[in-house]
Scaffold this active site. Sequence first.
Site, mmCIF file in Angstrom:
data_model
loop_
_atom_site.group_PDB
_atom_site.id
_atom_site.type_symbol
_atom_site.label_atom_id
_atom_site.label_comp_id
_atom_site.label_asym_id
_atom_site.label_seq_id
_atom_site.Cartn_x
_atom_site.Cartn_y
_atom_site.Cartn_z
ATOM 1 N N ARG A 1 -40.424 87.880 43.591
ATOM 2 C CA ARG A 1 -39.827 86.800 44.401
ATOM 3 C C ARG A 1 -40.764 86.379 45.543
ATOM 4 O O ARG A 1 -40.719 85.249 46.024
ATOM 5 C CB ARG A 1 -38.461 87.230 44.956
ATOM 6 C CG ARG A 1 -37.869 86.254 45.949
ATOM 7 C CD ARG A 1 -36.360 86.352 46.091
ATOM 8 N NE ARG A 1 -35.885 87.701 46.271
ATOM 9 C CZ ARG A 1 -35.948 88.407 47.402
ATOM 10 N NH1 ARG A 1 -36.515 87.893 48.469
ATOM 11 N NH2 ARG A 1 -35.454 89.630 47.455
ATOM 12 N N LYS B 1 -43.162 66.266 37.482
ATOM 13 C CA LYS B 1 -43.611 64.926 37.059
ATOM 14 C C LYS B 1 -45.051 64.992 36.520
ATOM 15 O O LYS B 1 -45.284 65.646 35.540
ATOM 16 C CB LYS B 1 -43.473 63.946 38.217
ATOM 17 C CG LYS B 1 -42.190 64.118 39.036
ATOM 18 C CD LYS B 1 -40.931 63.857 38.241
ATOM 19 C CE LYS B 1 -39.709 64.076 39.131
ATOM 20 N NZ LYS B 1 -38.452 64.061 38.422
ATOM 21 N N ASP C 1 -45.083 63.234 50.425
ATOM 22 C CA ASP C 1 -44.635 63.382 49.038
ATOM 23 C C ASP C 1 -45.579 62.536 48.183
ATOM 24 O O ASP C 1 -45.507 61.309 48.180
ATOM 25 C CB ASP C 1 -43.178 62.903 48.895
ATOM 26 C CG ASP C 1 -42.670 63.024 47.443
ATOM 27 O OD1 ASP C 1 -43.499 63.166 46.529
ATOM 28 O OD2 ASP C 1 -41.436 62.957 47.251
ATOM 29 N N TYR D 1 -37.298 59.332 47.686
ATOM 30 C CA TYR D 1 -36.540 60.038 46.657
ATOM 31 C C TYR D 1 -35.151 60.368 47.217
ATOM 32 O O TYR D 1 -35.041 61.025 48.256
ATOM 33 C CB TYR D 1 -37.280 61.309 46.206
ATOM 34 C CG TYR D 1 -36.435 62.045 45.219
ATOM 35 C CD1 TYR D 1 -36.132 61.463 43.990
ATOM 36 C CD2 TYR D 1 -35.870 63.272 45.509
ATOM 37 C CE1 TYR D 1 -35.297 62.094 43.084
ATOM 38 C CE2 TYR D 1 -35.045 63.911 44.607
ATOM 39 C CZ TYR D 1 -34.763 63.307 43.398
ATOM 40 O OH TYR D 1 -33.922 63.931 42.512
#
Length: 383
Positions: A54, A204, A179, A106
Amino acid sequence: MAQKKDDWAPSTLAAQALHLIDEATGAVVPGIEPASTFARGSDYEPVGGFKYAREANPTTLAVEKVLAALDGGAEALAFNAGLAATVTVFETVRSGQHIVAPRIMYHGGQDWLRRISETRGIGLTFFDQTEDGALEDALRPGETAILWIETPVNPTWDVIDIEKAAKAAHGAGAILAVDSTVAPPCTTRALELGADIVFHSATKYLGGHSDLTAGALICAEENALWDEIKQVRKLTGGILSPFDAWLLLRGMRTLFIRYERASDNAMELARAMADHPRIVQVLYPGLESHPGHEIAKKQMRSGFGGMLSILVDGDADAARRVATATRLFIPATSLGGVESLIEHRKSVEGPHSIVPANLLRLSVGIEDVSDLIADLDQALGAI
Ligand SMILES: Cc1ncc(COP(=O)(O)O)c(C=O)c1O
């Protein structure tokens, strides 16, 4: 004379995933290490430097090294979704501080910003990315912690000048986070333009095959804020799994040629649709008529990408009819994959959407462009 790794071009580094050849086996592709925990030696120190998956694991670390190299950053962190990465950045903002972001961005990130602003007393200003000076006016010196921009802005593809935004943010004592999902490092290296953190939804273009969800953050320098981001990822379990990290690593090897082909296809499609009688407007930063074209030319160095939107001559129903009349474009959300997608954006963005009702977003893939043009042309007959 053999060049050193440090001298290789980003496309070379991507194609060979940093030339990470396994020393034990000679494998030219890194393996997947699925272990969740790692043994300690007789000195009680972790044998290979890893403690628990993790926090960090070998496969995710391998993809992070490639991500950092492609964006020219000091370090990268991979997350199990783009939004997990976005939320982690905003998690560092304290109550009483302020965040600035574009009016159109977004929608998921925007929903999260609204949520933390309402529940945690964090100031929030959305600026109009089409208006000169609006970004600068939105900043509150000494109070704004993060200026978050997205460029090109999804789904109108307005272009924000990263260099200018960085100067404005730093002048106000804020950091700039970009972004850059739609402009991955093969075309824009936001850190070189002054950004402090670059974000990608790696779901993407970086992944490129619509077969994983992932996010990435890359920092210009390792500092206290970056340490906090690392700590938050560890505490919230946002790390990308080894299997998805491996898929992402594989996808990124072809990033440069996929993006180039998608950009060429989108440019040709945009030009073909610009005079279509059933289209009111084509929004694509590669077109000279686009208001952001000059800035796009400056900061999208090797292609304007595969994302464009068309405003059809009709209402929301007409647009939805077109989106379901295509035979090749797949009516689905997301972007940046090798297959072309079409989407009626307003239908998926929810109640806060200010996207025009007649807008269809196209994610142009790597198919033969003549098939794409013919398909869209026949689908527009549904109006
Ligand atoms: C520009 C942009 N940023 C962020 C995201 C969120 O990424 P993810 O879906 O990987 O969580 C998306 C997803 O569509 C996006 O298009």
